[in-house]
Design a protein around this motif. Sequence first.
Motif, PDB file in Angstrom:
ATOM      1  N   THR A 194      30.938  32.116  38.095  1.00  0.00           N
ATOM      2  CA  THR A 194      31.328  31.334  39.259  1.00  0.00           C
ATOM      3  C   THR A 194      32.675  30.645  39.040  1.00  0.00           C
ATOM      4  O   THR A 194      33.472  30.506  39.972  1.00  0.00           O
ATOM      5  CB  THR A 194      30.243  30.300  39.600  1.00  0.00           C
ATOM      6  OG1 THR A 194      29.806  29.657  38.399  1.00  0.00           O
ATOM      7  CG2 THR A 194      29.060  30.974  40.273  1.00  0.00           C
ATOM      8  N   ALA A 206      26.625  28.619  49.703  1.00  0.00           N
ATOM      9  CA  ALA A 206      27.202  29.184  48.481  1.00  0.00           C
ATOM     10  C   ALA A 206      28.700  28.902  48.405  1.00  0.00           C
ATOM     11  O   ALA A 206      29.233  28.612  47.323  1.00  0.00           O
ATOM     12  CB  ALA A 206      26.956  30.687  48.424  1.00  0.00           C
ATOM     13  N   CYS A 266      29.067  25.266  47.457  1.00  0.00           N
ATOM     14  CA  CYS A 266      28.710  25.091  46.049  1.00  0.00           C
ATOM     15  C   CYS A 266      29.886  25.427  45.145  1.00  0.00           C
ATOM     16  O   CYS A 266      30.300  24.624  44.307  1.00  0.00           O
ATOM     17  CB  CYS A 266      27.522  25.989  45.693  1.00  0.00           C
ATOM     18  SG  CYS A 266      27.253  26.146  43.905  1.00  0.00           S
ATOM     19  N   ASN A 267      30.444  26.622  45.315  1.00  0.00           N
ATOM     20  CA  ASN A 267      31.452  27.054  44.346  1.00  0.00           C
ATOM     21  C   ASN A 267      32.812  26.421  44.571  1.00  0.00           C
ATOM     22  O   ASN A 267      33.669  26.478  43.693  1.00  0.00           O
ATOM     23  CB  ASN A 267      31.579  28.575  44.321  1.00  0.00           C
ATOM     24  CG  ASN A 267      31.830  29.070  42.913  1.00  0.00           C
ATOM     25  OD1 ASN A 267      31.361  28.468  41.947  1.00  0.00           O
ATOM     26  ND2 ASN A 267      32.583  30.148  42.771  1.00  0.00           N
ATOM     27  N   VAL A 314      32.064  23.782  42.047  1.00  0.00           N
ATOM     28  CA  VAL A 314      31.917  24.302  40.684  1.00  0.00           C
ATOM     29  C   VAL A 314      33.267  24.716  40.108  1.00  0.00           C
ATOM     30  O   VAL A 314      33.598  24.400  38.961  1.00  0.00           O
ATOM     31  CB  VAL A 314      30.932  25.481  40.652  1.00  0.00           C
ATOM     32  CG1 VAL A 314      30.936  26.156  39.274  1.00  0.00           C
ATOM     33  CG2 VAL A 314      29.521  25.003  40.988  1.00  0.00           C
ATOM     34  N   ILE A 371      30.298  18.830  39.736  1.00  0.00           N
ATOM     35  CA  ILE A 371      29.014  19.511  39.531  1.00  0.00           C
ATOM     36  C   ILE A 371      27.870  18.665  40.088  1.00  0.00           C
ATOM     37  O   ILE A 371      26.934  19.173  40.707  1.00  0.00           O
ATOM     38  CB  ILE A 371      28.796  19.819  38.036  1.00  0.00           C
ATOM     39  CG1 ILE A 371      29.993  20.587  37.471  1.00  0.00           C
ATOM     40  CG2 ILE A 371      27.507  20.608  37.845  1.00  0.00           C
ATOM     41  CD1 ILE A 371      30.348  21.841  38.238  1.00  0.00           C
ATOM     42  N   PHE A 431      27.709  19.147  43.933  1.00  0.00           N
ATOM     43  CA  PHE A 431      27.081  20.369  44.462  1.00  0.00           C
ATOM     44  C   PHE A 431      25.568  20.345  44.263  1.00  0.00           C
ATOM     45  O   PHE A 431      24.794  20.699  45.161  1.00  0.00           O
ATOM     46  CB  PHE A 431      27.721  21.616  43.823  1.00  0.00           C
ATOM     47  CG  PHE A 431      26.851  22.376  42.856  1.00  0.00           C
ATOM     48  CD1 PHE A 431      25.781  23.141  43.304  1.00  0.00           C
ATOM     49  CD2 PHE A 431      27.103  22.352  41.495  1.00  0.00           C
ATOM     50  CE1 PHE A 431      24.977  23.854  42.412  1.00  0.00           C
ATOM     51  CE2 PHE A 431      26.313  23.052  40.601  1.00  0.00           C
ATOM     52  CZ  PHE A 431      25.237  23.799  41.063  1.00  0.00           C
ATOM     53  N   GLU A 491      24.047  26.405  47.020  1.00  0.00           N
ATOM     54  CA  GLU A 491      23.542  27.606  46.355  1.00  0.00           C
ATOM     55  C   GLU A 491      24.481  28.129  45.273  1.00  0.00           C
ATOM     56  O   GLU A 491      25.617  28.541  45.556  1.00  0.00           O
ATOM     57  CB  GLU A 491      23.299  28.710  47.400  1.00  0.00           C
ATOM     58  CG  GLU A 491      22.207  28.385  48.404  1.00  0.00           C
ATOM     59  CD  GLU A 491      20.811  28.476  47.814  1.00  0.00           C
ATOM     60  OE1 GLU A 491      20.668  29.027  46.703  1.00  0.00           O
ATOM     61  OE2 GLU A 491      19.852  28.013  48.465  1.00  0.00           O
ATOM     62  N   HIS A 492      24.004  28.126  44.037  1.00  0.00           N
ATOM     63  CA  HIS A 492      24.765  28.603  42.887  1.00  0.00           C
ATOM     64  C   HIS A 492      24.121  29.873  42.358  1.00  0.00           C
ATOM     65  O   HIS A 492      22.944  29.881  41.982  1.00  0.00           O
ATOM     66  CB  HIS A 492      24.791  27.522  41.798  1.00  0.00           C
ATOM     67  CG  HIS A 492      25.716  27.816  40.674  1.00  0.00           C
ATOM     68  ND1 HIS A 492      25.368  28.619  39.611  1.00  0.00           N
ATOM     69  CD2 HIS A 492      27.006  27.421  40.439  1.00  0.00           C
ATOM     70  CE1 HIS A 492      26.385  28.693  38.770  1.00  0.00           C
ATOM     71  NE2 HIS A 492      27.392  27.975  39.253  1.00  0.00           N
ATOM     72  N   ASN A 547      29.871  32.502  46.819  1.00  0.00           N
ATOM     73  CA  ASN A 547      30.503  31.856  45.672  1.00  0.00           C
ATOM     74  C   ASN A 547      31.906  32.398  45.421  1.00  0.00           C
ATOM     75  O   ASN A 547      32.828  31.643  45.095  1.00  0.00           O
ATOM     76  CB  ASN A 547      29.651  32.063  44.410  1.00  0.00           C
ATOM     77  CG  ASN A 547      28.415  31.171  44.328  1.00  0.00           C
ATOM     78  OD1 ASN A 547      27.560  31.364  43.470  1.00  0.00           O
ATOM     79  ND2 ASN A 547      28.296  30.205  45.228  1.00  0.00           N
TER      80      ASN A 547
END
Length: 281
Positions: free
Chosen positions: A79, A166, A169-170, A173, A197, A200, A206-207, A242
């Motif tokens: 990711t 997703a 999330c990224n 991240v 981190i 998220f 969603e990771h 992601n």
Amino acid sequence: MALFSPNQVIESMILSGEAKAKLPVSDLVIRGALSGALLGFGTTLAYTAEVQTGMGIVGAVLFPAAFVMIILLGLELVTGSFALIPVAVLGKKATVGQMMKNWLWVIVGHIVGSMIYALLYIIAITQLGHVNNNPVAAKIMAIAEAKTLGYKNIGTDGLIVVFVKAMLCNWMVTLGAVMAMTTKSVGGKIAAMWLPILIFFAQGFEHAVVNMFVIPAGIMLGAHVTFVDWWLWNQLPVLVGNVAGGFLFTGLALYVTHRKTAARMVLEVAKSTKNTAASRY
């Protein structure tokens, strides 16, 4: 605590992406497997804390410990590479083929590592099948079903929702991976990584790698989720989301603005040097 400028961070992103793109397959698989297992550790730690305290935010505060270990140990987390390696490609330090090789084999490693940890963790919390009322196990099953059947039940809209979650999330991240490059201090790196981190995880985005542990572990524990449910309604759209979130909102966005600024600064310095030299004659 010495801080690097955004332009220096972009250069670090390019160099990191280049190094990742040129790693041999064996290293990609081993480092990916270790990262998958460590994120599994972080996830079960977070769920345990949530079950014990009744507050999800406590788990979110603890989860980044796993991400910190991955980054400080120089392991491979796909990711993060969704932002770093494309930047190296844009900087002509890596090829698209090398990027795809990295992503493929690191994902293979993630699945292997996540599965190994899932199996070992289930043996531990169920005492090899002798305990069937562990609250963390129940939580894992519920989350596995929510991450698959929850989206499946609303059809196409579910795919849109999981894709967007997703992306969100990224975005965070990859910012965590980049923020680690803003300082040489270990303490500074930890603090810089921790915040994105936490953001998220606390919001249930969603990771892909976390899900490579949670959903198979839920299936092993008895969740009513099939292999097709896992990949169609979560894993594939989450991977794509992601990629989109990490590349667009972190890699490309930072590269376009700060790389341009750095290039302009170099040009201005070159012109200044040339003018200074000319004035001497």
